[in-house]
Design a protein around this motif. Structure first.
Motif, PDB file in Angstrom:
ATOM      1  N   GLU A  78       0.825  -1.211   0.000  1.00 56.98           N
ATOM      2  CA  GLU A  78       0.000   0.000   0.000  1.00 56.98           C
ATOM      3  C   GLU A  78       0.859   1.260   0.000  1.00 56.98           C
ATOM      4  O   GLU A  78       0.557   2.233  -0.699  1.00 56.98           O
ATOM      5  CB  GLU A  78      -0.913  -0.001   1.230  1.00 56.98           C
ATOM      6  CG  GLU A  78      -2.088  -0.938   1.137  1.00 56.98           C
ATOM      7  CD  GLU A  78      -3.056  -0.511   0.046  1.00 56.98           C
ATOM      8  OE1 GLU A  78      -3.584   0.604   0.113  1.00 56.98           O
ATOM      9  OE2 GLU A  78      -3.261  -1.304  -0.895  1.00 56.98           O
ATOM     10  N   ILE A  79       1.925   1.248   0.777  1.00 58.01           N
ATOM     11  CA  ILE A  79       2.815   2.414   0.862  1.00 58.01           C
ATOM     12  C   ILE A  79       3.458   2.680  -0.494  1.00 58.01           C
ATOM     13  O   ILE A  79       3.588   3.838  -0.917  1.00 58.01           O
ATOM     14  CB  ILE A  79       3.885   2.179   1.951  1.00 58.01           C
ATOM     15  CG1 ILE A  79       3.228   2.258   3.339  1.00 58.01           C
ATOM     16  CG2 ILE A  79       5.008   3.193   1.847  1.00 58.01           C
ATOM     17  CD1 ILE A  79       4.125   1.795   4.463  1.00 58.01           C
ATOM     18  N   GLU A  82       0.682   4.258  -2.677  1.00 53.33           N
ATOM     19  CA  GLU A  82       0.337   5.615  -2.252  1.00 53.33           C
ATOM     20  C   GLU A  82       1.482   6.597  -2.486  1.00 53.33           C
ATOM     21  O   GLU A  82       1.249   7.798  -2.663  1.00 53.33           O
ATOM     22  CB  GLU A  82      -0.041   5.618  -0.761  1.00 53.33           C
ATOM     23  CG  GLU A  82      -1.293   4.827  -0.416  1.00 53.33           C
ATOM     24  CD  GLU A  82      -2.553   5.414  -1.029  1.00 53.33           C
ATOM     25  OE1 GLU A  82      -2.536   6.610  -1.383  1.00 53.33           O
ATOM     26  OE2 GLU A  82      -3.548   4.677  -1.157  1.00 53.33           O
ATOM     27  N   SER A  83       2.711   6.115  -2.498  1.00 55.14           N
ATOM     28  CA  SER A  83       3.849   7.004  -2.700  1.00 55.14           C
ATOM     29  C   SER A  83       3.835   7.625  -4.091  1.00 55.14           C
ATOM     30  O   SER A  83       4.391   8.710  -4.311  1.00 55.14           O
ATOM     31  CB  SER A  83       5.163   6.240  -2.483  1.00 55.14           C
ATOM     32  OG  SER A  83       5.345   5.249  -3.482  1.00 55.14           O
ATOM     33  N   ALA A  85       1.378   8.920  -5.565  1.00 58.24           N
ATOM     34  CA  ALA A  85       0.475  10.075  -5.615  1.00 58.24           C
ATOM     35  C   ALA A  85       0.936  11.227  -4.730  1.00 58.24           C
ATOM     36  O   ALA A  85       0.245  12.243  -4.620  1.00 58.24           O
ATOM     37  CB  ALA A  85      -0.942   9.648  -5.205  1.00 58.24           C
ATOM     38  N   ASP A 143     -10.987   8.348  -7.034  1.00 56.95           N
ATOM     39  CA  ASP A 143     -10.496   8.899  -5.778  1.00 56.95           C
ATOM     40  C   ASP A 143     -11.654   9.196  -4.836  1.00 56.95           C
ATOM     41  O   ASP A 143     -12.723   9.626  -5.260  1.00 56.95           O
ATOM     42  CB  ASP A 143      -9.705  10.188  -6.013  1.00 56.95           C
ATOM     43  CG  ASP A 143      -8.394   9.924  -6.746  1.00 56.95           C
ATOM     44  OD1 ASP A 143      -7.974   8.762  -6.754  1.00 56.95           O
ATOM     45  OD2 ASP A 143      -7.832  10.882  -7.311  1.00 56.95           O
ATOM     46  N   HIS A 237      -3.509  13.443   1.939  1.00 53.32           N
ATOM     47  CA  HIS A 237      -2.877  12.246   1.380  1.00 53.32           C
ATOM     48  C   HIS A 237      -1.492  12.011   1.984  1.00 53.32           C
ATOM     49  O   HIS A 237      -1.125  10.868   2.279  1.00 53.32           O
ATOM     50  CB  HIS A 237      -2.757  12.358  -0.140  1.00 53.32           C
ATOM     51  CG  HIS A 237      -2.164  11.152  -0.778  1.00 53.32           C
ATOM     52  ND1 HIS A 237      -2.872   9.976  -0.955  1.00 53.32           N
ATOM     53  CD2 HIS A 237      -0.911  10.902  -1.247  1.00 53.32           C
ATOM     54  CE1 HIS A 237      -2.089   9.069  -1.507  1.00 53.32           C
ATOM     55  NE2 HIS A 237      -0.893   9.600  -1.698  1.00 53.32           N
ATOM     56  N   SER A 238      -0.741  13.080   2.181  1.00 49.76           N
ATOM     57  CA  SER A 238       0.595  12.935   2.767  1.00 49.76           C
ATOM     58  C   SER A 238       0.518  12.424   4.201  1.00 49.76           C
ATOM     59  O   SER A 238       1.340  11.605   4.621  1.00 49.76           O
ATOM     60  CB  SER A 238       1.355  14.268   2.718  1.00 49.76           C
ATOM     61  OG  SER A 238       0.767  15.226   3.582  1.00 49.76           O
ATOM     62  N   TYR A 240      -1.963  10.590   5.399  1.00 49.21           N
ATOM     63  CA  TYR A 240      -2.396   9.196   5.297  1.00 49.21           C
ATOM     64  C   TYR A 240      -1.207   8.293   4.970  1.00 49.21           C
ATOM     65  O   TYR A 240      -1.072   7.191   5.514  1.00 49.21           O
ATOM     66  CB  TYR A 240      -3.468   9.053   4.223  1.00 49.21           C
ATOM     67  CG  TYR A 240      -3.922   7.629   3.985  1.00 49.21           C
ATOM     68  CD1 TYR A 240      -4.637   6.943   4.963  1.00 49.21           C
ATOM     69  CD2 TYR A 240      -3.639   6.972   2.791  1.00 49.21           C
ATOM     70  CE1 TYR A 240      -5.057   5.635   4.762  1.00 49.21           C
ATOM     71  CE2 TYR A 240      -4.047   5.667   2.583  1.00 49.21           C
ATOM     72  CZ  TYR A 240      -4.753   5.005   3.564  1.00 49.21           C
ATOM     73  OH  TYR A 240      -5.159   3.704   3.362  1.00 49.21           O
ATOM     74  N   TYR A 241      -0.327   8.764   4.104  1.00 50.09           N
ATOM     75  CA  TYR A 241       0.896   8.024   3.760  1.00 50.09           C
ATOM     76  C   TYR A 241       1.761   7.830   5.004  1.00 50.09           C
ATOM     77  O   TYR A 241       2.272   6.722   5.245  1.00 50.09           O
ATOM     78  CB  TYR A 241       1.657   8.794   2.678  1.00 50.09           C
ATOM     79  CG  TYR A 241       2.964   8.166   2.269  1.00 50.09           C
ATOM     80  CD1 TYR A 241       3.001   7.073   1.405  1.00 50.09           C
ATOM     81  CD2 TYR A 241       4.176   8.679   2.732  1.00 50.09           C
ATOM     82  CE1 TYR A 241       4.200   6.503   1.016  1.00 50.09           C
ATOM     83  CE2 TYR A 241       5.381   8.108   2.352  1.00 50.09           C
ATOM     84  CZ  TYR A 241       5.387   7.024   1.499  1.00 50.09           C
ATOM     85  OH  TYR A 241       6.582   6.454   1.121  1.00 50.09           O
TER      86      TYR A 241
END
Length: 255
Positions: A78-79, A82-83, A85, A143, A237-238, A240-241
């Motif tokens: 997942e990381i 997500e990275s 975006a 999204d 988003h950042s 959440y990452y």
């Protein structure tokens, strides 16, 4: 006589030794962990119940470890996704920004007024749009959108402060890019919990419009709302990452 005394003492010694095996589970586990029973020359055998108890603990520990490995493996994937975006936070024209945890403050001065806009991504509101029905070919169609809730403070040189509670959602329009929900004034030295708070949307339409125009004149306009929404999306988003990384590191710590 010596034999008789030994026979009397043996049951007492046996009872004492047995009690030592039935002390607290912590003491027993320590005894097992250091291998004392395996290497002991004690005449009394280890109790079967204790061996089974220790075996069960090992099974639970092994199961937990495998579960943690699965979580770490999933989060690693997942990381990585997500990275892709991640993006740099944009600036908002005429405003300075200050980040504290999940909270962001935007500051500017206009004439004799200090203006502060505060937003906390933990207060974001998820869109009510049904994305399964609204899905199209655009990249952003899949999204999940979160809309910001934010407050505005306009402080005069006198110390009096005008407060607004605002929000952006999917029904926002170019004419009204954000909603003004509540409004109140706190005199200098006053307590905002003790002042009258009104729902602006229930006020006369003309009053609502002139209030809206006064905010636009201070730079809180369509461009500000667009920039704030973009900032909110990237910042959320950042965070959440970072959250995914924190959870992954938690389960990975004991490997």
């Amino acid at each position: 006589m010596q034999v008789f005394a030994t026979r009397l003492l043996y049951p007492a010694i046996q009872r004492s030794a047995n009690r030592s095996f039935y002390t607290t589970s912590c003491a027993t586990n320590r005894f097992l962990r250091y291998g004392s029973l395996k290497q002991s020359s004690c005449a009394f055998p280890a109790l079967p119940g204790l061996r089974n108890h220790n075996l069960n603990l090992m099974r639970v520990s092994c199961l937990s470890y495998k579960s943690d490995q699965a979580i770490v493996k999933y989060l690693d994937q997942e990381i990585e996704v997500e990275s892709e975006a991640l993006a740099n936070l944009p600036s908002i024209k005429n405003f300075d920004s200050k980040i504290r945890g999940t909270c962001v403050e935007f500051h500017r001065k206009v004439n004799n007024e200090s203006i502060k806009v505060t937003m906390d991504i933990n207060d974001n509101v998820e869109s009510s749009v049904d994305y399964e029905e609204e899905m199209d070919d655009s990249p952003a169609a899949n999204d999940i959108s979160f809309y910001p809730v934010f407050s505005i403070e306009i402080k005069k040189a006198s110390g009096d402060t005008l407060h607004f509670q605002c929000s952006i959602d999917e029904v926002s329009s170019p004419e009204y890019p954000f909603g003004v929900n509540e409004m109140y004034v706190v005199p200098k030295g006053g307590d905002e919990k003790l002042v009258y708070n009104t729902n602006v949307e229930n006020l006369d339409e003309e009053f609502y419009n002139v209030i809206y125009d006064s905010l636009k004149a201070r730079g809180i306009d369509n461009n500000f709302a667009t920039d704030l929404q973009e900032f909110n999306h990237i910042f959320e988003h950042s965070e959440y990452y970072k959250f995914l990384q924190t959870v992954r590191d938690f389960f990975k710590a004991d490997e």
